[in-house]
Design a protein around this motif. Structure first.
Motif, PDB file in Angstrom:
ATOM      1  N   MET A  32      52.559 -12.366   4.087  1.00 18.01           N
ATOM      2  CA  MET A  32      51.566 -11.485   3.467  1.00 18.01           C
ATOM      3  C   MET A  32      51.393 -10.208   4.254  1.00 18.01           C
ATOM      4  O   MET A  32      51.347  -9.112   3.695  1.00 18.01           O
ATOM      5  N   ILE A 182      45.976 -14.033  -5.232  1.00 15.41           N
ATOM      6  CA  ILE A 182      46.742 -12.795  -5.102  1.00 15.41           C
ATOM      7  C   ILE A 182      47.237 -12.303  -6.453  1.00 15.41           C
ATOM      8  O   ILE A 182      47.298 -11.122  -6.730  1.00 15.41           O
ATOM      9  N   GLY A 188      43.404  -9.269  -4.945  1.00 11.84           N
ATOM     10  CA  GLY A 188      44.814  -9.648  -4.907  1.00 11.84           C
ATOM     11  C   GLY A 188      45.682  -8.571  -5.518  1.00 11.84           C
ATOM     12  O   GLY A 188      46.749  -8.225  -4.998  1.00 11.84           O
ATOM     13  N   ARG A 192      48.652  -6.326  -3.778  1.00 13.90           N
ATOM     14  CA  ARG A 192      50.005  -6.109  -4.309  1.00 13.90           C
ATOM     15  C   ARG A 192      50.280  -4.627  -4.524  1.00 13.90           C
ATOM     16  O   ARG A 192      51.385  -4.151  -4.289  1.00 13.90           O
ATOM     17  N   THR A 215      44.135  -9.009   3.775  1.00 12.73           N
ATOM     18  CA  THR A 215      45.454  -9.626   3.890  1.00 12.73           C
ATOM     19  C   THR A 215      45.538 -10.471   5.152  1.00 12.73           C
ATOM     20  O   THR A 215      46.007 -11.607   5.132  1.00 12.73           O
TER      21      THR A 215
END
Lengths: 316, 383
Positions: A32, A182, A188, A192, A215
Motif C-alpha cells: 500500500m 480501498i 480508499g 487509489r 495509507t
C-alpha cells in the motif's frame, strides 16, 4: 524425496496457508505504501515486531496469563483474543503513523529525493528495533497460551487445529474488509487516485497528507493483525523477528506485483505454500534458495510480478 | 547496520576498559594489583551465559584476594564480546596489547574465540575457556587452531555428541532418532557427533534429519518429516530460544516423541519459554557448582548475592589456574603461559586438570538434565 510431501500433504498445506495469510497481511503494509508513495516502507518489519508485543502485553499483563496457566475458554477466550487483536493493530497502526510522521512527512514536504527517505526509513527501523532490544534485554519473549490448540478434526490425515483455522479465516476476513475499504470508501478512492496520479489527485482536492497518513495507518493495521496471528500461533516474539518476516512479506509483495493489493494476496499465499513444500521436499536448508529462485524466475518472465499488468490499471 | 553500531559501541567500551586498567594500575602502583580478564557475552542476547561465567570468575578472585590480603590484589577486567565474532575482533586487540592483563578466562564462545585468537597469539596471552567447545580450536591441522595460547577446561563437542545421543535414547528400546540442527557453526558439527554417537547406542537407528535456520519460527515442514519418519526421539543441536518454539509446535502436532538437546538448549529460559511443552525434555549441559558441592554453592550465593549459573565449575576452575599461577609468582605473560601449559591440579569437580599439547583436558563432564515443573533438573553425569 517426495515421501514427506505425499504423506503429509494436507498438514503441510494447512500450515502453509496459515503462514501465507500472515504474509498477506504484512505485505499489505509494503504494497500500500509503495502504491501511494512509490517507496518501500523499510520500517514495516519493525512495525510488525512492535505489533507482536501488543498481543504479548494483552495476554501477559492485561489478562495476567502465565506460561503455566490454563488456556481461556468460551466468552473469555473471545474477549481476550479480540482485545489482543485490537491491541496489536492499535500499536502497529500507531507505530506506522509515527514512522510516516518522523521518517517520511517532513522530508517529503521539503521535496528531498527518494534516497533520503530511504535512509530515514532504515534509520527509524533500526531505532524501533534497538528500543525494543533494550526494553526486552535482548531476550526472546514468550506469549502465554490463551488459545488452547485443540485439534478440531482430522481431514485426510491432517490435523485441523483451532489456531490455524482461526488464523486462516480471520485473516481472510480482515483482508477482505481492507480490500473493500480501498475499493469502495471515499478515502480508499482517494488513496487509489493519489497512487495513479499524485498531481491530478491534488488538483481534484484530495488532501495528500491525509491520504498518505491513512495509507500508512491501514498498512499498519493489517501488519498489526498479522502480528496478532503470528504471536497466537507461535507464542513467541523477539526484538529481531521483524527482519525475517518482513523480508518474506516483501518478497511476497514483489512476487504478486508490488503496489497491487490482489498481488499481495496471491503472493503471500503462494510464498507460504512454496516455503513449506520446498522445506518438506528438499530440506529446510533449501527453503530460502527455492523461494528466491522462484522469485527470480517469475520476475524474468513477468518483471512486474504475477499481477504486474493489473498494476497499471487498478493500482492499489 | 545494527551489527556495525554494536561493533563501534564495543570498540568504545573496549577502549574505556584499556584506559581504565592503565589508569588504575598507575594510581595503585604501590599495592600489588594484578589483572586477569574475563571475555564472553556480557550484553546482547547471550548475556546470561557470560554474566554467569563472569560471576564464577569473580567469586574465585574474591576468595583468592581474601586469602592473600596484603600480598595480592587481583582484579577482573570485563571484556564484552557479545558472543559475536564481529564484536570480538574489535575488543580483542585492546586486551591483546594491554600487557597488564596476565591471562584470560574465556572467550566463552567458539566463534568469538576464533575471531580473537590472532590478537592473543600476537600478545602471547594465555586463554582458558570455560565453554568454547568447538573441536577445531584444539585441532592443530585446522586453521582455527588456538595453540599455543588457547586452553579449555570443558569437554569438546566430540565428547558431548555421544553423551547427548546416549542420554536422549536412555530407556528407549529400539529408539528411532531424528536429528536436526540450526545451521550454525556450533550446531552442524555437533549434529555430526550426535549421529556418530548414535551408531554406538544399541538398538538405536537414525531415521531422518533436517537443517532449519535459527531465524525460522514455523517448524511445520520439520514436524511433517518427523511424523513421516516415525521417530520416537528427536534431538536438536541448536539453541534454546528456537528449541522452545519448536517443542511447542511438536507437542501441538500431537507428537509424543522424546525431545533432547545439547548445551545450546541448556538454559533455564528454555522451560520458561516453552511452558508445559518442555516437560520431560532431556538436555545435556554442565553440572554447575550446586550439583558438585552444595556447600560451595551456598557460600557462592552468600558472597555474590546470586546463585551460580552455567559453566560455573569450569569458569571457577579456569580462574583458579590463573590465580594459582599468580601466587607462584608468574606475573608476566610468558611465565603465565608456561605455567598453564605445565599445570596439573584438581578441578573442583574432583577430576584432574592437565592440558595436552593442544590445550585440551582429558575428561568431559556432561550432566543430563530433565525439564520438570518448569525448571531443568540435574539427573547426574551421563555415563
Amino acid at each position: 524425496m517426495f515421501v514427506v510431501l505425499i504423506d503429509q500433504f494436507w498438514s503441510l498445506t494447512i500450515a502453509g496457508l496459515a503462514l501465507g495469510f500472515i504474509y498477506v497481511l504484512i505485505s499489505l503494509g509494503y504494497t500500500m505504501v509503495y502504491g501511494v508513495l512509490r517507496m518501500i516502507n523499510f520500517a514495516n518489519s519493525e512495525i510488525f515486531m512492535w505489533g507482536t508485543f501488543g498481543t504479548v502485553i494483552t495476554n501477559r499483563d492485561l489478562y495476567n496469563y502465565t506460561q503455566t496457566s490454563e488456556p481461556a475458554t468460551g466468552w473469555k477466550l473471545a474477549l481476550v483474543l479480540i482485545t489482543a487483536l485490537l491491541m496489536s493493530m492499535f500499536i502497529a497502526g500507531l507505530t506506522a503513523v509515527f514512522v510516516e510522521f518522523v521518517a517520511y512527512r517532513r522530508l517529503r514536504m521539503k521535496g528531498t529525493n527518494r534516497l533520503a527517505t530511504l535512509i530515514s526509513a532504515i534509520g527509524i527501523s533500526i531505532v524501533l528495533q534497538e528500543v525494543m532490544r533494550l526494553l526486552t534485554d535482548s531476550r526472546p519473549v514468550g506469549s502465554p497460551r490463551v488459545l488452547e490448540k485443540i485439534i478440531l478434526a482430522e481431514v485426510w490425515g491432517a490435523n485441523l487445529r483451532l489456531d490455524t483455522i482461526i488464523t486462516i479465516i480471520a485473516a481472510a476476513v480482515i483482508f477482505f474488509i481492507l480490500e473493500r475499504f480501498i475499493k469502495l470508501s471515499r478515502m480508499g478512492k482517494a488513496i487509489r487516485a493519489v497512487s495513479q496520479n499524485e498531481d491530478a489527485a491534488k488538483l481534484m482536492g484530495v488532501n495528500l497528507n491525509r491520504v498518505i497518513t491513512t495509507t500508512f495507518l491501514v498498512g499498519g493495521l493489517a501488519t498489526g493483525a498479522a502480528a496478532f496471528f503470528y504471536t497466537t500461533v507461535f507464542e513467541y516474539t523477539k526484538f529481531n523477528i521483524g527482519f525475517t518476516m518482513g523480508l518474506a512479506a516483501f518478497t511476497a509483495a514483489v512476487l504478486g506485483g508490488i503496489g497491487n493489493i490482489r498481488g499481495a494476496f496471491y503472493g503471500g499465499i503462494s510464498l507460504g505454500l512454496l516455503e513449506v513444500y520446498a522445506s518438506a521436499v528438499l530440506g529446510t536448508q533449501w527453503k530460502a534458495v527455492t523461494v528466491f529462485v522462484v522469485l527470480v524466475l517469475v520476475l524474468l518472465f513477468k518483471p512486474n510480478g504475477l499481477f504486474g499488468e493489473a498494476v497499471q490499471q487498478t493500482r492499489a | 547496520m545494527n551489527r556495525k553500531i554494536q561493533r563501534s559501541l564495543a570498540v568504545v567500551s573496549a577502549a574505556a576498559l584499556v584506559f581504565g586498567v592503565a589508569s588504575a594500575s598507575t594510581a595503585q602502583a604501590a599495592a600489588k594489583v594484578l589483572y586477569i580478564a574475563y571475555q564472553g557475552p556480557l550484553s546482547g542476547g547471550e548475556a546470561s551465559t557470560g554474566i554467569d561465567e563472569q560471576n564464577a570468575v569473580k567469586y574465585a578472585v574474591k576468595l583468592f584476594n581474601a586469602k592473600n590480603k596484603g600480598k595480592f590484589n587481583v582484579k577482573v577486567v570485563s571484556v564484552d564480546d557479545q558472543g559475536d565474532p564481529a564484536v570480538a575482533s574489535t575488543v580483542a586487540p585492546g586486551i591483546g596489547s594491554n600487557k597488564n592483563v596476565l591471562g584470560v578466562v574465556g572467550p566463552a564462545y567458539s566463534g568469538a574465540t576464533i575471531a580473537s585468537l590472532p590478537y592473543y597469539k600476537a600478545g602471547g596471552l594465555v586463554l582458558i575457556s570455560p565453554s568454547a567447545t568447538r573441536v577445531s580450536l584444539t585441532d592443530p591441522t585446522s586453521p582455527d587452531f588456538g595453540g599455543p595460547v588457547f586452553h579449555r577446561v570443558v569437554g569438546k563437542d566430540d565428547l558431548q555428541g555421544p553423551a547427548l545421543a546416549k542420554y536422549a535414547t536412555k530407556g528407549v528400546s529400539n529408539a528411532k532418532v531424528f536429528v536436526f540442527d540450526d545451521q550454525s557453526a556450533y550446531a552442524v558439527p555437533l549434529r555430526g557427533y550426535v549421529e556418530a554417537g548414535l551408531t554406538k547406542v544399541a538398538g538405536a537407528s537414525l531415521v531422518g534429519g533436517d537443517s532449519v535456520p535459527n531465524t525460522a519460527t514455523d517448524y511445520s515442514p520439520t514436524i511433517a518429516k518427523i511424523a513421516t519418519s516415525g521417530a520416537t526421539v528427536v534431538i536438536y543441536t541448536g539453541y534454546y530460544s528456537a528449541a522452545a518454539i519448536f517443542i511447542k509446535q511438536l507437542r501441538d502436532s500431537g507428537s509424543k516423541a522424546i525431545f533432547a538437546g545439547g548445551d545450546g538448549v541448556f538454559n533455564q529460559e528454555f522451560p520458561k519459554l516453552a511452558g508445559t511443552a518442555a516437560e520431560g525434555s532431556r538436555i545435556t549441559g554442565v553440572g554447575g557448582l550446586a550439583g558438585i558441592s552444595p556447600k560451595l554453592e551456598a557460600d557462592f550465593k552468600k558472597q555474590m548475592g546470586v546463585s551460580s549459573g552455567v559453566y560455573s565449575v569450569e569458569s571457577y576452575d579456569a580462574a583458579n589456574i590463573l590465580l594459582e599461577g599468580i601466587k607462584k609468582g608468574n606475573t608476566t605473560r610468558a611465565k603465565m603461559l608456561k605455567w598453564v601449559k605445565a599445570y596439573k591440579g584438581k578441578s573442583v569437580s574432583g577430576n584432574t586438570i592437565k592440558f595436552d599439547a593442544n590445550g585440551d583436558i582429558s575428561y568431559g563432564l556432561f550432566a543430563g538434565f530433565t525439564s520438570k515443573g518448569g525448571v531443568l533438573v540435574n539427573t547426574g553425569i551421563v555415563k
